[in-house]
Motif scaffolding. Sequence first.
Motif, PDB file in Angstrom:
ATOM      1  N   GLY A  11       0.829  -1.221   0.000  1.00  0.00           N
ATOM      2  CA  GLY A  11       0.000   0.000   0.000  1.00  0.00           C
ATOM      3  C   GLY A  11       0.848   1.249   0.000  1.00  0.00           C
ATOM      4  N   SER A  12       1.944   1.233  -0.786  1.00  0.00           N
ATOM      5  CA  SER A  12       2.883   2.373  -0.740  1.00  0.00           C
ATOM      6  C   SER A  12       2.282   3.660  -1.302  1.00  0.00           C
ATOM      7  CB  SER A  12       4.178   2.031  -1.484  1.00  0.00           C
ATOM      8  OG  SER A  12       3.916   1.856  -2.853  1.00  0.00           O
ATOM      9  N   GLY A  14      -0.677   4.802  -0.692  1.00  0.00           N
ATOM     10  CA  GLY A  14      -1.655   5.380   0.232  1.00  0.00           C
ATOM     11  C   GLY A  14      -1.002   6.294   1.254  1.00  0.00           C
ATOM     12  N   ALA A  38       0.637  -1.248  -4.955  1.00  0.00           N
ATOM     13  CA  ALA A  38      -0.582  -0.431  -5.066  1.00  0.00           C
ATOM     14  C   ALA A  38      -1.703  -1.322  -5.582  1.00  0.00           C
ATOM     15  CB  ALA A  38      -0.341   0.716  -6.045  1.00  0.00           C
ATOM     16  N   GLN A  40      -4.500   0.224  -8.061  1.00  0.00           N
ATOM     17  CA  GLN A  40      -4.638   0.738  -9.433  1.00  0.00           C
ATOM     18  C   GLN A  40      -3.754   1.944  -9.726  1.00  0.00           C
ATOM     19  OE1 GLN A  40      -8.930   1.385  -9.461  1.00  0.00           O
ATOM     20  NE2 GLN A  40      -9.180  -0.434 -10.713  1.00  0.00           N
ATOM     21  N   SER A  41      -3.209   2.579  -8.678  1.00  0.00           N
ATOM     22  CA  SER A  41      -2.490   3.858  -8.883  1.00  0.00           C
ATOM     23  C   SER A  41      -1.099   3.628  -9.468  1.00  0.00           C
ATOM     24  CB  SER A  41      -2.360   4.612  -7.561  1.00  0.00           C
ATOM     25  OG  SER A  41      -3.584   4.723  -6.928  1.00  0.00           O
ATOM     26  N   ALA A  60      -2.085  -4.787  -7.542  1.00  0.00           N
ATOM     27  CA  ALA A  60      -3.065  -5.861  -7.360  1.00  0.00           C
ATOM     28  C   ALA A  60      -3.923  -5.983  -8.617  1.00  0.00           C
ATOM     29  CB  ALA A  60      -3.931  -5.564  -6.128  1.00  0.00           C
ATOM     30  N   LEU A  88       1.412  -9.763  -4.292  1.00  0.00           N
ATOM     31  CA  LEU A  88       1.483  -9.106  -2.971  1.00  0.00           C
ATOM     32  C   LEU A  88       2.045 -10.087  -1.933  1.00  0.00           C
ATOM     33  CD1 LEU A  88      -2.027  -7.356  -2.946  1.00  0.00           C
ATOM     34  CD2 LEU A  88       0.181  -6.244  -3.304  1.00  0.00           C
ATOM     35  N   ILE A 104      -2.086  -1.671   3.355  1.00  0.00           N
ATOM     36  CA  ILE A 104      -3.245  -1.767   2.445  1.00  0.00           C
ATOM     37  C   ILE A 104      -4.489  -1.459   3.266  1.00  0.00           C
ATOM     38  CG2 ILE A 104      -4.640  -3.418   1.086  1.00  0.00           C
ATOM     39  CD1 ILE A 104      -2.017  -4.765   0.255  1.00  0.00           C
ATOM     40  N   VAL A 105      -5.492  -0.860   2.617  1.00  0.00           N
ATOM     41  CA  VAL A 105      -6.727  -0.556   3.347  1.00  0.00           C
ATOM     42  C   VAL A 105      -7.722  -1.706   3.181  1.00  0.00           C
ATOM     43  CG1 VAL A 105      -7.737   0.774   1.411  1.00  0.00           C
ATOM     44  CG2 VAL A 105      -8.525   1.185   3.746  1.00  0.00           C
ATOM     45  N   ALA A 108      -8.737  -6.407   1.814  1.00  0.00           N
ATOM     46  CA  ALA A 108      -7.757  -6.758   0.774  1.00  0.00           C
ATOM     47  C   ALA A 108      -6.364  -6.954   1.375  1.00  0.00           C
ATOM     48  CB  ALA A 108      -7.722  -5.666  -0.295  1.00  0.00           C
ATOM     49  N   ASP A 153      -0.999   1.847  14.142  1.00  0.00           N
ATOM     50  CA  ASP A 153      -2.110   2.720  14.524  1.00  0.00           C
ATOM     51  C   ASP A 153      -1.620   3.548  15.714  1.00  0.00           C
ATOM     52  OD1 ASP A 153      -4.668   3.291  13.722  1.00  0.00           O
ATOM     53  OD2 ASP A 153      -5.408   1.270  14.094  1.00  0.00           O
ATOM     54  N   ARG A 219      -9.466   7.860   2.299  1.00  0.00           N
ATOM     55  CA  ARG A 219     -10.904   8.176   2.397  1.00  0.00           C
ATOM     56  C   ARG A 219     -11.670   7.194   3.268  1.00  0.00           C
ATOM     57  NH1 ARG A 219     -13.250  11.583  -1.270  1.00  0.00           N
ATOM     58  NH2 ARG A 219     -14.888  10.253  -2.068  1.00  0.00           N
ATOM     59  N   ILE A 221     -10.692   5.307   5.916  1.00  0.00           N
ATOM     60  CA  ILE A 221     -10.455   5.518   7.354  1.00  0.00           C
ATOM     61  C   ILE A 221     -10.987   6.889   7.786  1.00  0.00           C
ATOM     62  CG2 ILE A 221      -8.030   6.210   7.037  1.00  0.00           C
ATOM     63  CD1 ILE A 221      -7.420   5.171   9.805  1.00  0.00           C
ATOM     64  N   MET A 279       1.524  10.706  11.577  1.00  0.00           N
ATOM     65  CA  MET A 279       1.731   9.255  11.534  1.00  0.00           C
ATOM     66  C   MET A 279       3.192   8.853  11.393  1.00  0.00           C
ATOM     67  SD  MET A 279      -0.933   7.659  12.264  1.00  0.00           S
ATOM     68  CE  MET A 279      -0.387   5.999  11.931  1.00  0.00           C
TER      69      MET A 279
HETATM   70  N1  LIG Z   1      -3.917   7.011   7.118  1.00  0.00           N
HETATM   71  C1  LIG Z   1      -3.649   6.959   8.391  1.00  0.00           C
HETATM   72  O1  LIG Z   1      -3.243   7.959   9.003  1.00  0.00           O
HETATM   73  C2  LIG Z   1      -3.880   5.684   9.170  1.00  0.00           C
HETATM   74  C3  LIG Z   1      -3.677   5.675  10.539  1.00  0.00           C
HETATM   75  C4  LIG Z   1      -3.825   4.479  11.230  1.00  0.00           C
HETATM   76  C5  LIG Z   1      -4.167   3.317  10.558  1.00  0.00           C
HETATM   77  N2  LIG Z   1      -4.386   3.364   9.221  1.00  0.00           N
HETATM   78  C6  LIG Z   1      -4.774   2.121   8.524  1.00  0.00           C
HETATM   79  O2  LIG Z   1      -3.825   1.888   7.494  1.00  0.00           O
HETATM   80  C7  LIG Z   1      -4.454   1.287   6.362  1.00  0.00           C
HETATM   81  C8  LIG Z   1      -4.189   2.164   5.134  1.00  0.00           C
HETATM   82  O3  LIG Z   1      -4.837   3.409   5.322  1.00  0.00           O
HETATM   83  P1  LIG Z   1      -4.551   4.644   4.363  1.00  0.00           P
HETATM   84  O4  LIG Z   1      -5.211   5.807   4.993  1.00  0.00           O
HETATM   85  O5  LIG Z   1      -3.081   4.717   4.048  1.00  0.00           O
HETATM   86  O6  LIG Z   1      -5.371   4.206   3.062  1.00  0.00           O
HETATM   87  P2  LIG Z   1      -5.260   4.815   1.580  1.00  0.00           P
HETATM   88  O7  LIG Z   1      -4.615   6.144   1.610  1.00  0.00           O
HETATM   89  O8  LIG Z   1      -6.591   4.674   0.986  1.00  0.00           O
HETATM   90  O9  LIG Z   1      -4.250   3.796   0.862  1.00  0.00           O
HETATM   91  C9  LIG Z   1      -4.580   2.449   0.704  1.00  0.00           C
HETATM   92  C10 LIG Z   1      -3.487   1.689   0.001  1.00  0.00           C
HETATM   93  O10 LIG Z   1      -3.953   0.338  -0.225  1.00  0.00           O
HETATM   94  C11 LIG Z   1      -3.955   0.063  -1.639  1.00  0.00           C
HETATM   95  N3  LIG Z   1      -5.105  -0.787  -1.957  1.00  0.00           N
HETATM   96  C12 LIG Z   1      -6.413  -0.434  -1.932  1.00  0.00           C
HETATM   97  N4  LIG Z   1      -7.177  -1.489  -2.307  1.00  0.00           N
HETATM   98  C13 LIG Z   1      -6.331  -2.502  -2.568  1.00  0.00           C
HETATM   99  C14 LIG Z   1      -6.512  -3.826  -3.037  1.00  0.00           C
HETATM  100  N5  LIG Z   1      -7.734  -4.328  -3.325  1.00  0.00           N
HETATM  101  N6  LIG Z   1      -5.423  -4.603  -3.189  1.00  0.00           N
HETATM  102  C15 LIG Z   1      -4.193  -4.111  -2.935  1.00  0.00           C
HETATM  103  N7  LIG Z   1      -3.947  -2.862  -2.515  1.00  0.00           N
HETATM  104  C16 LIG Z   1      -5.005  -2.065  -2.329  1.00  0.00           C
HETATM  105  C17 LIG Z   1      -4.061   1.430  -2.300  1.00  0.00           C
HETATM  106  O11 LIG Z   1      -3.629   1.381  -3.649  1.00  0.00           O
HETATM  107  P3  LIG Z   1      -4.191   2.461  -4.735  1.00  0.00           P
HETATM  108  O12 LIG Z   1      -3.487   3.748  -4.398  1.00  0.00           O
HETATM  109  O13 LIG Z   1      -3.815   1.906  -6.037  1.00  0.00           O
HETATM  110  O14 LIG Z   1      -5.673   2.543  -4.518  1.00  0.00           O
HETATM  111  C18 LIG Z   1      -3.142   2.244  -1.387  1.00  0.00           C
HETATM  112  O15 LIG Z   1      -1.806   1.980  -1.687  1.00  0.00           O
HETATM  113  C19 LIG Z   1      -5.940   1.159   6.722  1.00  0.00           C
HETATM  114  O16 LIG Z   1      -6.182  -0.121   7.227  1.00  0.00           O
HETATM  115  C20 LIG Z   1      -6.139   2.194   7.825  1.00  0.00           C
HETATM  116  O17 LIG Z   1      -7.165   1.851   8.713  1.00  0.00           O
HETATM  117  C21 LIG Z   1      -4.245   4.508   8.510  1.00  0.00           C
END
Ligand SMILES: NC(=O)c1ccc[n+]([C@@H]2O[C@H](COP(=O)([O-])OP(=O)(O)OC[C@H]3O[C@@H](n4cnc5c(N)ncnc54)[C@H](OP(=O)(O)O)[C@@H]3O)[C@@H](O)[C@H]2O)c1
Length: 401
Positions: A11-12, A14, A38, A40-41, A60, A88, A104-105, A108, A153, A219, A221, A279
């Motif tokens: 999930g690099s 994201g 990733a 799709q990105s 993916a 993956l 990854i979110v 998945a 987290d 989006r 989370i 974070m």
């Molecule tokens: N953001 C935070 O500050 C934060 C804090 C604590 C915990 N978390 C947890 O960390 C995780 C990621 O959160 P995020 O905010 O970084 O999410 P995000 O910005 O939406 O990024 C998600 C990542 O997962 C990839 N992804 C999405 N669907 C996928 C699939 N079907 N197969 C493989 N890869 C997939 C995305 O790729 P694409 O770019 O190609 O869509 C992207 O690289 C979540 O579980 C969230 O609860 C996040």
Amino acid sequence: MKPSQNVTILGSTGSIGVNTLDVIQHESEKFQVYALTANQSWQKLFEQIKTFKPKFAVCADTNAAQSLKTLIHQENLPTEILSGVEGLEFVASSPDVDIVMAGIVGAAGLLPTLAAVKTGKKLMLANKESLVMAGELFMALVQKHRALLLPVDSEHNALFQCLPNHHYQQDNFVPWLELGVEKLILTASGGPFFKDPIEDLYKKTPQQACLHPNWSMGRKISVDSATLMNKGLEVIEASYLYGIAPDRIEVVIHPQSIIHSMVSYSDGAVLAELGNPDMRTPIAHALGWPERLKTQVKSLDITQIAQFDFFPPDYQKFPCLNLAFYALKQSGTAPAILNAANEMAVEAFLNEELGFMQIAKLVNEVLQKSQFESLKNIEQILNIDKQTRQLSQQLLAQFRE
Ligand SMILES: NC(=O)c1ccc[n+]([C@@H]2O[C@H](COP(=O)([O-])OP(=O)(O)OC[C@H]3O[C@@H](n4cnc5c(N)ncnc54)[C@H](OP(=O)(O)O)[C@@H]3O)[C@@H](O)[C@H]2O)c1
């Protein structure tokens, strides 16, 4: 000097992934990026490949992987491109990898995260959904394969820092309660709608829900933070991660997000971890543990904080939090069902097919219509996830009528 460690970032592209790369960039002598992934990105992934030169990159989505592969060949770059869940899992479990960031979110993330667990990696866990879904099975695999599980987290990372550290000598596990731990106190910002009256919540748009007051996140989370389902998922995560019963976990609204969580001890002491909401701090803590790394995070000026506020959560306004406690108490497959229904509801909300307050309504209806079983294996969890998505889809169609 220690040799540099190979890191795979699931999930690099994201929010977690980008923050992880930022931390690594400033500690590049200690860490080498081995693989980036990733869904799709692929264009964003391509930019990351140019900077970090990983051995592998995975999309993916197979079409995205094909577009990336074409561009990589045109540019004559040595990175090998893989696709699908198999790709993956491969980069999460390769013997050349020391550390895996599970960023990854959603559901998945389950299989790639487990691939890292089963090969005994140092696992930095941001993908809370995988632990929510697999619960005790996840933790049993961590023990069995002697993986080193470090929570990313911010709340769980704070708890990790405030809990006695004896438990990480896994051969000599001492239950928390014997160590005087009374309660885990998870703080929550309250999300963007904390101050709004309940009547206003029915009209909230995805754009408003994604405007988090303190944290910049993906989006899904962000919506979870607005409904407080994120806190609910974190309660479940904390219970499995630290082996603590639900009634020993308390949620407190702390709008400033400076205290990231607390541990209350039997002698009356309460330990807290504080910092600016960024974070990169918990990511750096998990990446470097047990050493401390240097980050670009602004250090906290305690004299500039006018006040700390704390409030109990409003369960009527935010019913998702109660639903999560309910699922945790039911245990077994209930948290996986909660998670799948929530993912479907959030997606529908983001597509403007469901109102904000209907997210909890859908999750509740799905829980009421489901039967819970004890956890047996990962295939069972994947089946439950699939069935729950189908049920949610049917209910969503009824909601639209
Ligand atoms: N953001 C935070 O500050 C934060 C804090 C604590 C915990 N978390 C947890 O960390 C995780 C990621 O959160 P995020 O905010 O970084 O999410 P995000 O910005 O939406 O990024 C998600 C990542 O997962 C990839 N992804 C999405 N669907 C996928 C699939 N079907 N197969 C493989 N890869 C997939 C995305 O790729 P694409 O770019 O190609 O869509 C992207 O690289 C979540 O579980 C969230 O609860 C996040």
